[in-house]
Design a protein around this motif. Structure first.
Motif, PDB file in Angstrom:
ATOM      1  N   GLU A  11       0.829  -1.207   0.000  1.00 39.19           N
ATOM      2  CA  GLU A  11       0.000   0.000   0.000  1.00 39.19           C
ATOM      3  C   GLU A  11       0.861   1.253   0.000  1.00 39.19           C
ATOM      4  O   GLU A  11       0.537   2.248  -0.679  1.00 39.19           O
ATOM      5  CB  GLU A  11      -0.924  -0.015   1.217  1.00 39.19           C
ATOM      6  N   ALA A  12       1.978   1.218   0.738  1.00 39.53           N
ATOM      7  CA  ALA A  12       2.886   2.370   0.767  1.00 39.53           C
ATOM      8  C   ALA A  12       3.508   2.598  -0.601  1.00 39.53           C
ATOM      9  O   ALA A  12       3.627   3.749  -1.057  1.00 39.53           O
ATOM     10  CB  ALA A  12       3.973   2.140   1.813  1.00 39.53           C
ATOM     11  N   THR A  44       2.233   1.754  -3.456  1.00 47.65           N
ATOM     12  CA  THR A  44       1.175   2.246  -4.340  1.00 47.65           C
ATOM     13  C   THR A  44       0.939   3.736  -4.137  1.00 47.65           C
ATOM     14  O   THR A  44       0.792   4.504  -5.104  1.00 47.65           O
ATOM     15  CB  THR A  44      -0.136   1.472  -4.089  1.00 47.65           C
ATOM     16  N   SER A  45       0.917   4.161  -2.876  1.00 50.16           N
ATOM     17  CA  SER A  45       0.687   5.577  -2.570  1.00 50.16           C
ATOM     18  C   SER A  45       1.834   6.460  -3.044  1.00 50.16           C
ATOM     19  O   SER A  45       1.638   7.655  -3.295  1.00 50.16           O
ATOM     20  CB  SER A  45       0.481   5.761  -1.063  1.00 50.16           C
ATOM     21  N   MET A  46       3.034   5.886  -3.196  1.00 51.08           N
ATOM     22  CA  MET A  46       4.188   6.640  -3.685  1.00 51.08           C
ATOM     23  C   MET A  46       4.208   6.721  -5.213  1.00 51.08           C
ATOM     24  O   MET A  46       5.118   7.321  -5.794  1.00 51.08           O
ATOM     25  CB  MET A  46       5.477   5.995  -3.183  1.00 51.08           C
ATOM     26  N   GLY A  47       3.227   6.113  -5.864  1.00 50.71           N
ATOM     27  CA  GLY A  47       3.122   6.211  -7.309  1.00 50.71           C
ATOM     28  C   GLY A  47       3.846   5.123  -8.079  1.00 50.71           C
ATOM     29  O   GLY A  47       4.035   5.251  -9.298  1.00 50.71           O
ATOM     30  N   CYS A  48       4.245   4.048  -7.418  1.00 50.26           N
ATOM     31  CA  CYS A  48       4.924   2.946  -8.111  1.00 50.26           C
ATOM     32  C   CYS A  48       3.936   2.249  -9.043  1.00 50.26           C
ATOM     33  O   CYS A  48       2.766   2.055  -8.695  1.00 50.26           O
ATOM     34  CB  CYS A  48       5.472   1.938  -7.110  1.00 50.26           C
ATOM     35  N   LYS A  73       2.504  -1.049 -11.137  1.00 44.48           N
ATOM     36  CA  LYS A  73       2.279  -2.427 -10.672  1.00 44.48           C
ATOM     37  C   LYS A  73       3.513  -3.292 -10.912  1.00 44.48           C
ATOM     38  O   LYS A  73       3.868  -4.138 -10.083  1.00 44.48           O
ATOM     39  CB  LYS A  73       1.048  -3.016 -11.363  1.00 44.48           C
TER      40      LYS A  73
END
Length: 220
Positions: free
Chosen positions: A123-124, A126-130, A132
């Motif tokens: 989730e972290a 994902t929130s940083m814009g990584c 998939k």
């Protein structure tokens, strides 16, 4: 020992053949099994690439393949092995059923390793814009590496046993020696030596896997 003096060259070649079969099959099985295992995780509901129908279908295929005993699988694959290798006996031919037998096993081990991850890490990321793909190869794989290494050592050890079974159909290696000389020719001493060699191989592989896993775990 007399058996070493008499069969030393054969045992040395059998040991090298077993190591070649096992490590080649493990490597190829991970080439196929690692992405399968990752797919089983990321396509679950509430993961980064949810696809429930695909996940269930893939899981069914993996389970069905895993359910076939290796000896039966190896015999059933003789026509396929002969078609792609030109022969169904020998060291190189044995790699084919070893890979097919190990790939679903690897997929489930990889799946188990990935599921141990704290979802907060994903989730972290994902929130940083990584993306998939970045989450998979920059987060999931590195964070699971100690467990993946233990899984690789378990796979390799399992394939040591499978390679011994390949001796039933002339697959080469220590299993072939144990059956051809130890069983059919009643050379019980040779049978004992091949068993000891297989035990040593297993212990060395497990020891290396444990050390690598602990070292990487400390680095993380």
């Amino acid at each position: 020992m007399d058996v070493i003096a008499e069969f030393g060259d054969i045992l040395a070649k059998g040991t090298l053949d077993t190591l070649y079969m096992v490590f080649a099959a493990t490597l190829i099985a991970y080439i196929f099994g690692l992405p399968l295992g990752i797919a089983l995780v990321v396509t679950e509901d509430n993961h980064i690439l949810p696809a429930s129908h695909f996940n269930r279908a893939l899981g069914t295929v993996v389970n069905v393949t895993r359910s076939v005993p290796f000896l039966i699988l190896m015999i059933a694959l003789i026509p396929f092995t002969r078609a792609i290798m030109g022969t169904a006996i020998g060291v190189n031919a044995s790699i084919v059923p070893l890979v097919i037998g190990a790939t679903p096993f690897v997929a489930r081990l990889v799946e188990g390793s990935m599921k141990e991850l704290n979802k907060g890490i994903i989730e972290a990321a994902t929130s940083m814009g990584c993306s998939k793909f970045e989450i998979i190869y920059k987060v999931m794989i590195p964070e699971s590496l100690p467990s993946l290494i233990l899984g690789a050592s378990l796979t390799t050890i399992t394939l040591v046993g499978y390679s011994a079974m390949a001796g039933v159909i002339g697959g080469g290696g220590l299993g072939d020696i144990a059956i051809r000389y130890g069983y059919y020719r009643y050379e019980s001493d040779l049978m004992v030596v091949t068993i000891l060699l297989l035990i040593i191989i297993v212990q060395v592989i497990q020891g290396i896997g444990n050390r690598l896993s602990k070292r990487i775990n400390r680095l993380n």
